[in-house]
Design an enzyme around this catalytic site. Structure first.
Site, PDB file in Angstrom:
ATOM      1  N   LYS A  62       2.721   5.797  -7.364  1.00 47.37           N
ATOM      2  CA  LYS A  62       1.579   6.354  -8.088  1.00 47.37           C
ATOM      3  C   LYS A  62       1.697   7.874  -8.187  1.00 47.37           C
ATOM      4  CE  LYS A  62      -2.320   6.249  -5.869  1.00 47.37           C
ATOM      5  NZ  LYS A  62      -2.701   7.670  -5.684  1.00 47.37           N
ATOM      6  N   ASN A  63       2.046   8.517  -7.066  1.00 50.41           N
ATOM      7  CA  ASN A  63       2.201   9.979  -7.071  1.00 50.41           C
ATOM      8  C   ASN A  63       3.342  10.406  -7.996  1.00 50.41           C
ATOM      9  OD1 ASN A  63       0.131  10.218  -5.242  1.00 50.41           O
ATOM     10  ND2 ASN A  63       1.454  10.520  -3.463  1.00 50.41           N
ATOM     11  N   GLU A 104       1.307   3.914  -3.249  1.00 44.91           N
ATOM     12  CA  GLU A 104       0.916   5.320  -3.172  1.00 44.91           C
ATOM     13  C   GLU A 104       2.055   6.230  -3.589  1.00 44.91           C
ATOM     14  OE1 GLU A 104      -1.837   6.887  -2.623  1.00 44.91           O
ATOM     15  OE2 GLU A 104      -3.081   5.125  -2.246  1.00 44.91           O
ATOM     16  N   HIS A 157       0.824  -1.200   0.000  1.00 48.40           N
ATOM     17  CA  HIS A 157       0.000   0.000   0.000  1.00 48.40           C
ATOM     18  C   HIS A 157       0.863   1.257   0.000  1.00 48.40           C
ATOM     19  CE1 HIS A 157      -3.481   2.566   1.091  1.00 48.40           C
ATOM     20  NE2 HIS A 157      -2.573   3.243   1.787  1.00 48.40           N
TER      21      HIS A 157
END
Length: 785
Positions: free
Chosen positions: A243-244, A240, A236
């Site tokens: 992804k950013n 994140e 997770h």
């Protein structure tokens, strides 16, 4: 304002929720879950279920209270009310579930946990919708970033949610077919390289779906490195971050002629922690904007919540991995909470007009896991298991373990002396068990005709004892860590190597017992609660203590030198004079004032004003609390031959304190509103001053206090049964068992004074006189208003 809890739920449920919300949560560490699930036998699963049955309602009630009292009208938002009611429904179901007694109950309870786990799967996005509603309302008046109360509440709520889902998920996972190297949700050989590769693939797939292409991502680090962690949490967080970075790099380089520079993911194995760096050249963040990235629903992208505002909250979309590239606004703050849950952190360093480096720090537990394994597995235990151990080696170990247990008694007593009062029942239970243990050891050695006095601790044992003795001035949380590791290592060593061939099976059954396991779990619960409020320095010291005890345990099992076994002969008891009797005779006037007083006479006659009795009862309770610490410190100084008597005294105080609390509660006295009066505080301060005195003086004071107490009540027994509450005192403190204990304590004090120096005897005499004065003043205090 929206409907309050009382508008929607019956009063009994509301009262139960808020009553449970007043109880303190019990902290649980990753190490606890690793150890507890390492062998999920039926008994362990039942204990785990019993713990969750008690703990989960408390945690859920805390969250309901938070949602019910959220600031700025957040608690009235429909989506927040929906989440609140999910928590109340789960609370009700847990509270309605009957006591868990056997495997059948545990299986039924586990099915309930599966249902609750599924019900709460979408809490994060649904609650985010509620916050989005508040944001729309307030955006014309004040920025959401300027409302720290909201962010503090959401941090607390989401962090607790991680803990609740971890506890439930871990228990449920122990019932599923176990993957290789997994203990429930925890992978003991979690490869950050493999998890990062999976997270990168998932993030790039979403980027390609939404943007049509995705920047490259490179991984650097040792591909073979692994450590214990929860792969889903790590996935997770990395997902994140990557992804950013993908979105930032794509947006910045979308119209550029050249290919965008790759995102770099570096995995570094440090001695203290694991660090994963995600580095991009996506343009960075202006310095003024950097604090905003940790606030909820801050995003530079359009929020997908706008598209799903009216969608049913029962959607099956995962709450843990949103399937859009950006816009939710809670990815970074929740990722930081995931890191912090197990003692790590997430930090961002950005250069405007260049790029951003994200540093994910993960608490390193690999060295602890390896050290723990070595502390509970040893060739000596293997030989005990198959019955091939040399009996002489076993006898050597038995003698050395007896020496260590004697010193461990002092160490437990030291923990009692320094502990918060709420830990007393558990620690006094430990002293009760070790008193029995020492008597059992003596019996085993006597069967072998071993003269313990003619042996000495071997260097390995002496080193372990010295480590305990040096642990007097350290923070209490570290002291308790040492005690917990010592006890747990001992228990787990025998449990993991059970069953054993006789005659060693008897020993394994004794030290791998369920009662011992429950005592250790209680210690661990107290320790985790203490650690919740400690800073990094204490946590680091506790970590070092854990490793040191593991090393000492490993070396203890490896002791090889054999001692020459001496066979026992009987030694006649010493027939010396009684110094205590001399003190009593020399200072008879002072003694008479200590044990005779109008207060005692009025108790005997049943004429004492109840208010005066209540005053005395409260002050005596406050005194006994500190007296327990005083007794515990006496044990830390005492020779072993005095242990049994002193342990008997302090163990009796557990019942004494419970009696005091029950009596005061019955009489409607709130102890939290009471404080020590001057005579009581002077007596307590005097005991504290004696803690630094040599043992002969310390034990003389102890004997004088106990003797004065017993003799005062014994001399004022009524001729016929008295009325309550005065009958309490004479029944308890004029009793024959107390009289026998005081006589044994006098023999202990005489023995200590027999070898005392002239100066120590002089000081003991002065101490005796001072106790007489303090006792006299204590009785008189009952009449103070």
């Amino acid at each position: 304002t929206g409907p309050r809890l009382a508008d929607h739920w019956e009063k009994s449920v509301v009262d139960d929720v808020f009553s449970s919300a007043l109880r303190k949560q019990t902290g649980v560490s990753l190490k606890y879950m690793l150890d507890f699930g390492s062998r999920p036998i039926e008994r362990q699963l039942i204990l785990s279920a019993q713990f969750l049955h008690n703990e989960l309602p408390v945690r859920l009630a805390h969250r309901v209270a938070e949602l019910e009292n959220s600031p700025y009208g957040l608690s009235a938002k429909p989506h927040v009310l929906k989440v609140r009611d999910w928590y109340v429904e789960s609370f009700k179901e847990l509270r309605a579930f009957s006591r868990i007694r056997n495997a059948s109950d545990e299986e039924e309870f586990t099915n309930l946990l599966r249902h609750i786990y599924f019900r709460h799967r979408n809490v994060v996005p649904v609650l985010a919708m509620g916050v989005a509603e508040l944001k729309r309302e307030l955006q014309h008046e004040v920025g959401l970033n300027d409302l720290p109360d909201i962010h503090q509440m959401l941090d607390s709520f989401y962090l607790s949610r991680i803990g609740i889902r971890m506890l439930i998920g871990q228990h449920v996972a122990l019932h599923e077919p176990q993957k290789e190297n997994h203990i429930g949700l925890i992978d003991t050989r979690c490869s950050p390289g493999v998890v990062c590769a999976d997270a990168i693939a998932d993030a790039r797939m979403i980027c390609m779906r939404e943007k049509g292409s995705a920047p490259e991502v490179s991984i650097y680090g040792d591909p073979g490195f692994a450590f214990p962690y929860v792969p889903s949490h790590l996935h997770h967080m990395v997902f994140e971050l990557v992804k950013n970075s993908l979105r930032a790099v794509y947006d910045r380089w979308e119209d550029a002629a050249q290919e965008p520079p790759p995102i770099r993911v570096v995995v570094a194995e440090g001695e203290e922690d694991i660090c994963i760096k995600v580095s991009d050249e996506g343009g960075g963040i202006a310095r003024s904007g950097q604090p905003k990235i940790w606030t909820y629903l801050y995003t530079t992208a359009r929020s997908p919540l706008e598209d799903i505002r009216d969608r049913s909250a029962g959607s099956t979309e995962s709450a843990e991995g949103p399937s859009v590239l950006a816009g939710y606004g809670y990815g970074l703050p929740i990722s930081r909470l995931y890191a912090r849950y197990f003692g790590g952190d997430l930090q961002m360093i950005s250069m405007e007009n260049y790029g951003t480096d994200a540093y994910l720090h993960l608490n390193r537990l690999g060295n602890h896991a390896e050290a723990w394994r070595d502390s509970v597995r040893a060739p000596f235990l293997d030989r005990c298991k198959d019955g091939s151990v040399d009996p002489r080696d076993f006898e050597t170990w038995l003698i050395q373990d007896f020496f260590f247990a004697r010193e461990c008694t002092r160490f437990i007593a030291l923990n009692v002396a320094n502990a918060p009062f709420k830990l007393f029942p558990t620690l006094l239970g430990g002293l009760t068990a070790i008193d029995d243990e020492l008597q059992w050891f003596q019996g085993e050695l006597e069967k072998r005709n071993v003269i313990v006095e003619e042996h000495n601790p071997l260097p390995t044992c002496a080193q372990y004892i010295e480590y305990l003795n040096k642990s007097t001035g350290i923070p209490y949380a570290v002291q308790l860590t040492i005690l917990w590791v010592v006890e747990k290592a001992y228990h787990d060593s025998w449990r993991l190597n059970s069953p054993m061939e006789e005659p060693y099976g008897t020993y394994a059954q004794r030290w791998a017992s369920d009662a011992f396991a429950e005592y250790i779990l209680a210690l661990e619960g107290h320790l985790d609660t203490l650690m919740e409020t400690e800073g990094s320095a204490v946590r680091e010291a506790a970590s070092e203590a854990f490793l040191e005890v593991c090393k000492l345990e490993k070396e203890f099992w490896g002791m090889r030198p054999r001692t020459r076994v001496h066979r026992a002969v009987q030694i006649p008891p010493d027939q010396g004079m009684s110094v205590c009797n001399d003190l009593h005779a020399e200072h008879s006037t002072a003694w008479s004032q200590a044990v005779s007083h109008p207060f005692l006479e009025a108790c005997r006659d049943g004429t004492l004003d109840l208010k005066a009795f209540d005053t005395w009862l409260v002050q005596d309770y406050l005194f006994v609390l500190e007296f327990a610490r005083f007794m515990a410190l006496a044990i830390t100084k005492a020779p072993y031959r005095h242990f049994h008597t002193l342990l008997g005294g302090i163990i009796a105080l557990e019942d004494e304190l419970s009696w005091f609390q029950g009596c005061l509660g019955t009489r409607g006295i709130n102890l939290e509103e009471e404080a020590a009066k001057a005579p009581c505080q002077e007596y307590i301060d005097y005991m504290h001053s004696c803690n630094d005195q040599p043992y002969p003086i310390h034990v003389t004071v102890l004997w004088a206090i106990e003797k004065a107490y017993h003799e005062a009540w014994h001399a004022h027994q009524p001729p016929q049964p008295n009325q309550a509450p005065y009958d309490y005192a004479t029944e308890r403190w004029a009793s024959e068992p107390f009289s026998k204990y005081v006589k044994e304590l006098q023999a202990v004090a005489d023995d200590a004074l027999a070898s005392a120096t002239r100066d120590e005897r002089t000081a003991a005499r002065a101490a005796f006189i001072n106790v007489c004065r303090l006792e006299r003043d204590f009785w008189a205090m009952a009449y103070e208003t």
